[in-house]
Design an enzyme around this catalytic site. Structure first.
Site, PDB file in Angstrom:
ATOM      1  N   TYR A   1       0.839  -1.199   0.000  1.00 54.15           N
ATOM      2  CA  TYR A   1       0.000   0.000   0.000  1.00 54.15           C
ATOM      3  C   TYR A   1       0.877   1.253   0.000  1.00 54.15           C
ATOM      4  CZ  TYR A   1      -4.272  -2.589   1.139  1.00 54.15           C
ATOM      5  OH  TYR A   1      -5.347  -3.436   1.118  1.00 54.15           O
TER       6      TYR A   1
ATOM      7  N   TYR B   1      -0.624 -10.145   0.319  1.00 56.37           N
ATOM      8  CA  TYR B   1       0.418  -9.615   1.205  1.00 56.37           C
ATOM      9  C   TYR B   1       0.321 -10.254   2.586  1.00 56.37           C
ATOM     10  CZ  TYR B   1      -3.348  -6.376   2.672  1.00 56.37           C
ATOM     11  OH  TYR B   1      -4.526  -5.831   3.119  1.00 56.37           O
TER      12      TYR B   1
ATOM     13  N   ARG C   1      -3.136 -12.091   3.202  1.00 59.52           N
ATOM     14  CA  ARG C   1      -4.453 -11.729   2.670  1.00 59.52           C
ATOM     15  C   ARG C   1      -4.580 -12.209   1.233  1.00 59.52           C
ATOM     16  NH1 ARG C   1      -7.885  -8.221   4.073  1.00 59.52           N
ATOM     17  NH2 ARG C   1      -9.188  -9.952   3.456  1.00 59.52           N
TER      18      ARG C   1
ATOM     19  N   HIS D   1      -7.215  -8.545  -2.883  1.00 57.10           N
ATOM     20  CA  HIS D   1      -8.539  -7.962  -2.632  1.00 57.10           C
ATOM     21  C   HIS D   1      -8.542  -6.481  -2.932  1.00 57.10           C
ATOM     22  CE1 HIS D   1      -6.226  -7.287   1.055  1.00 57.10           C
ATOM     23  NE2 HIS D   1      -6.973  -6.217   1.218  1.00 57.10           N
TER      24      HIS D   1
ATOM     25  N   HIS E   1     -10.655  -3.066  -1.566  1.00 60.35           N
ATOM     26  CA  HIS E   1     -11.586  -2.540  -0.571  1.00 60.35           C
ATOM     27  C   HIS E   1     -12.624  -1.657  -1.275  1.00 60.35           C
ATOM     28  CE1 HIS E   1      -9.083  -3.668   2.980  1.00 60.35           C
ATOM     29  NE2 HIS E   1      -8.078  -3.500   2.128  1.00 60.35           N
TER      30      HIS E   1
HETATM   31 FE   LIG Z   1      -6.221  -4.587   2.354  1.00 58.82          FE
END
Ligand SMILES: [Fe+2]
Lengths: 242, 186
Positions: free
Chosen positions: A108, A147, A157, A160, A162
């Site tokens: 991110y 990640y 995870r 995905h 959000h």
């Molecule tokens: Fe996330």
């Protein structure tokens, strides 16, 4: 005068519990008390709506909306599209959808994300769209990477995106995540598996859509979203500007 | 019409600021319009400030949270086009959120009952699986017979009332613990 309608009760069997022990963060952040219900009032039956004029020209295109000097984000090019409707099967038009995600390496753009995968100088990771009259939406991006995350074990995870979704009423407000068909991490993920209903997890899983895929350009994934339905007409209101 | 099952909620995770307040999260190229940043400019009414923190069950402030606000103007009228909608992100070091807005007017509900002035609040963060609805009332502007507050046991009612001080109003949101905030299923 516009007619305000009641909002159908939330079906908690389709949502994660407030505390899902395998998702550690929820242990200290999920309220212990049951939420208190009451009949819909004006406050919950109304909600913010936004005009298409709030959008910039590239808000729906994460491939380029943070890119420098005519560049484009690195990663598998995808288009995500679908229809926003309510529980009564009615499309929800003119509704704002905001999305955010990691880059193709699973990182991110945030100062608290210190994962080993590098930032992509051409990728910001956020975008937004407003649904059309038929409730449809679409945006372009790169497929995010899986990640690792701190949850007490070897947790990764699934890939995905959000989603933050507005309806017509503030009580319909929803934040959720979209997963990708065929990802083996979905079955292993304490966050996805916090949803107690297998079919409900499956409905958060986008399908490859070859019909909407553009040859030699970009693959399409289909993801429909359903907000709570409405009940009976509640009352006529003096909502300004409607 | 066909009944469709609603989409399941999922936690916003720790990076909701990227998606909802990217400028606050430090993204260099934000949006041309930042939603939820102009409550006070958009609404007629007396300026007020509400400050607080979201506190978890360990007593620690939540640093990755977001408070959303929905309210009428000073006359109790709800508007369209984003007017009356606000966003107050938790500060990344202190957890403090700041709501700069106007005192909402009392709202007349469908039965003709008067609801005391209040902000509707919706709270998301890592670890919150379904966004939490609550309200903020005002210590110097609340009726004893407010229809919603009257439903709540007196010891918990205070969790919904922002206290007036020299620095504006103060209201912490407690996710757990002795002072757990009252959340609503609405
Ligand atoms: Fe996330």
């Amino acid at each position: 005068m516009s007619k305000l309608t009641d909002i159908a009760p939330r079906d908690f069997s389709l949502h994660p519990p407030r505390i899902a022990p395998d998702y550690r963060s929820s242990l200290s952040r999920g309220p212990i008390h049951k939420p208190i219900g009451f009949a819909t009032t004006m406050t919950e039956a109304t909600g913010p709506t936004f005009g298409h004029d709030v959008l910039g020209p590239n808000d729906h295109d994460l491939l380029i909306n943070h890119a420098v000097d005519g560049g484009s984000a690195i990663g598998p090019r995808i288009m995500v599209h679908g229809v926003l409707s309510d529980g009564d099967g009615r499309p929800v038009p003119n509704a704002l959808i905001e999305v955010w995600q990691a880059n193709a390496g699973g990182r991110y753009r945030h100062k608290k994300d210190a994962y080993l995968a590098p930032l992509d100088p051409n990728f910001g990771g956020c975008g937004r769209v407003i649904t059309g009259e038929d409730g449809s939406y679409s945006f372009r991006t790169v497929q995010p990477g899986a990640y690792p995350w701190p949850n007490g074990g070897n947790d990764w995870r699934p890939a995905h995106i959000h989603f933050s979704v507005f309806g017509m009423a503030f009580s319909q407000r929803l934040i959720t995540q979209m997963y990708f068909e065929g990802d083996p991490h979905i079955a292993l993920c304490p966050i996805a598996q916090s949803i107690p209903d297998a079919a409900a997890i499956d409905r958060l899983t986008a399908r490859l859509d070859m019909e909407a895929t553009v040859p030699m350009d970009i693959r399409a994934f289909r993801f429909d979203i359903v907000l709570r339905g409405r009940g009976a007409t509640l009352f006529e209101n003096q909502l300004e500007g409607t | 019409m066909a009944k469709l099952p609603e989409s399941a909620s999922q936690t916003s995770g720790p990076y909701v600021h990227i998606g909802c307040v990217p400028e606050f999260a430090g993204l260099e190229r934000g949006y041309q319009s930042q939603l939820g940043t102009s409550l006070r400019a958009d609404l007629m009414g007396d300026p007020i400030t509400v400050r607080g923190r979201i506190i978890d069950g360990m007593g620690d402030p939540v640093l990755d949270g977001l408070v959303e606000i929905w309210q009428p103007d000073g006359a109790g009228t709800f508007h369209t086009n984003g007017r009356g909608f606000g966003r107050a992100p938790s500060h990344a070091e202190t957890g403090e959120f700041v709501i700069e807005t106007v005192m909402p007017g009392a709202v007349i509900d469908q039965n003709g009952t008067l609801q005391s002035p209040h902000l509707a609040l919706w709270i998301v963060a890592r670890g919150i699986n379904v966004g939490l609805h609550t309200r903020a009332y005002f210590s110097d502007n609340v009726a004893d017979d407010d229809p919603i507050l009257s439903m709540i046991e007196p010891t918990r009612r205070t969790t919904l009332i922002a206290q007036k001080g020299s620095n504006g109003y103060q209201l912490d949101i407690h996710l757990q613990g002795e002072n757990e905030t009252v959340f609503f299923d609405v």
